[in-house]
Design an enzyme around this catalytic site. Structure first.
Site, PDB file in Angstrom:
ATOM      1  N   ALA A 208     -36.097   6.285  49.999  1.00 39.48           N
ATOM      2  CA  ALA A 208     -36.179   5.332  49.159  1.00 39.48           C
ATOM      3  C   ALA A 208     -36.974   5.488  47.963  1.00 39.48           C
ATOM      4  O   ALA A 208     -37.034   4.995  46.881  1.00 39.48           O
ATOM      5  CB  ALA A 208     -36.479   4.280  50.050  1.00 39.48           C
ATOM      6  N   CYS A 334     -41.597  20.918  44.266  1.00 39.18           N
ATOM      7  CA  CYS A 334     -42.205  20.670  45.436  1.00 39.18           C
ATOM      8  C   CYS A 334     -43.089  21.581  46.092  1.00 39.18           C
ATOM      9  O   CYS A 334     -43.911  21.539  47.270  1.00 39.18           O
ATOM     10  CB  CYS A 334     -41.042  20.373  46.422  1.00 39.18           C
ATOM     11  SG  CYS A 334     -40.072  18.839  45.965  1.00 39.18           S
TER      12      CYS A 334
END
Ligand SMILES: *Cc1c(COP(=O)(O)O)cnc(C)c1O
Length: 400
Positions: A208, A334
């Protein structure tokens, strides 16, 4: 030291995470302060109310992903957990049929690392290469699939370049050979239309916080019909989420994710068109202003918000240090703790030198035209300044 006044920062790192949409926060608040009971507890009304909210969110998420039954949705803590559960859970469940899994080189660490763990436990993993714009080589994929291949795992959109994979074609190939298909759609859901039926995948992951929902909630969508996919759980406990994800469900998160998906669906084409225009404006102003700069990725088929650029002759960490007014990222966002050249760009054939001088710019829902113009001007200015510097010594240190 206390900063006198926080400098306004232009946030261009939406592929790392997004702000929660205020409409999402509004939908979540009552689940924290009012309907807060444990949805696993069905023997009192507050518990049943929370369960009801959770099941409504589940149905919404399934419907907006193109599924056919709310029970196809397992709520997780995000895409990392979803990818781990999908890969480990499917590998375990299918171990008797074969121990070979096919994926590709530009996957996210949350796919590559569970695959590496499976390899240490005796599975064979084949990672297929990509072409110079980051698309999977479908011929190589076809020849990589063997009779004992039980699963293929392919991302839908790449987090660094935005390149969108020909997933439906890849899934059809896998299916014709009897392998299941898992898709890490963490960068795609909420940004481009994603429909599990159209893609014809068996397992699909999303998170989300990549589309203006809260952090700490995601979904693993699991096909329930033709065929019915069964996974082995990777954690054990109270048996929530059909036994696949024990632990008290994150009801506010689930409701927030459902709301975020609704908003993405309703803004749909209009938001995508707006972002693509702004992204193109940002990208072309930098490319035009700077010699020795190139775009990376698939120019025609990529996320509308993402631009990945290589800028020759700069050290990207020096550039980022000289841009405290911008929140932009290196190619390999990342794992930017250790500044290795991005494995994604290297897999696309970009040289080590250019791969370590690459920027990822990812715009979002509240990025304005002024923001992109300012960002392009600042990047151009600092690259030009750094390129003029005779050495790389002392850069940025005077700023603190
Ligand atoms: C962000 C991301 C993930 C991890 O998602 P989390 O919810 O942060 O665990 C996985 N895959 C891709 C492609 C991503 O961009």
């Amino acid at each position: 030291m206390i900063a006198a006044m926080a400098e306004p920062v232009i946030y261009l790192d939406h592929n790392a995470t997004t702000a929660c949409d205020p409409r999402v926060v509004e939908a979540m608040l009552p689940l924290m302060t009012e309907t807060y009971a444990n949805p696993t507890t069905r023997n009192h009304r507050p518990g049943r109310d929370a369960a009801c909210a959770l099941e409504r969110a589940r149905a919404t998420v399934d419907r907006l992903l193109g599924g056919r039954a709310a029970s196809e949705v397992v709520f997780t803590a995000g895409a990392t957990e979803g990818n781990n559960l999908a890969l480990m859970g499917a590998a375990d469940a299918l171990a008797d049929r074969g121990r070979h899994i096919v994926s590709q080189r530009t996957e996210h660490a949350s796919v590559l690392e569970p695959l590496a763990a499976l390899q240490r436990r005796g599975w064979e993993i084949t990672l297929v290469g990509v072409d110079e714009i980051g698309r999977i080589d479908l011929d190589a994929l076809e020849s990589a699939i063997r009779d004992d291949t039980t699963l293929i795992s392919l991302m839908l959109a790449n987090n660094e370049t935005g390149t969108i994979q020909p997933l439906a074609e890849a899934a059809a190939l896998a299916r014709s050979r009897g392998a299941l298909v898992h898709c890490d759609a963490a960068q795609a859901v909420g940004k481009i239309p994603v429909d599990v039926a159209e893609l014809d995948v068996d397992l699909l992951t999303a998170s989300a916080h990549k589309f203006y929902g809260p952090k700490g909630i995601g979904v693993l969508w699991i096909r329930h019909r033709r065929p019915r996919i069964r996974l082995m759980p990777v954690n054990f406990g109270g048996g929530q989420e059909a036994g696949l994800r024990s632990g008290t469900p994150n009801v506010p998160g689930a409701v927030g994710m459902a709301r975020a998906l609704e908003i993405a669906a309703s803004q749909g084409d209009a938001e995508r068109a707006r972002l693509a225009v702004l992204r193109d404006r940002l990208e072309s102003s930098i490319l035009e202003a700077l010699d020795g700069s190139w775009p990376n990725g698939d120019a025609h088929n990529r996320l509308p918000n993402t631009s990945n650029l290589s800028v020759a002759g700069i050290e990207v960490n020096a550039l980022l240090a000289s841009l405290p007014d911008l929140a932009v990222n290196t190619g390999s966002a990342c794992t930017s703790a250790h500044p290795e050249p991005s494995p994604v760009l290297r897999a696309m054939g970009v040289s080590d030198e250019l791969a370590s001088s690459s920027l990822r710019l990812s715009i979002g829902r509240w990025t304005t035209e002024e923001d992109v113009d300012r960002a392009a001007a600042r990047i151009t200015e600092e690259v030009t300044r750094l390129r003029r510097m005779p050495t790389r010594m002392g850069r940025g240190s005077h700023r603190r």
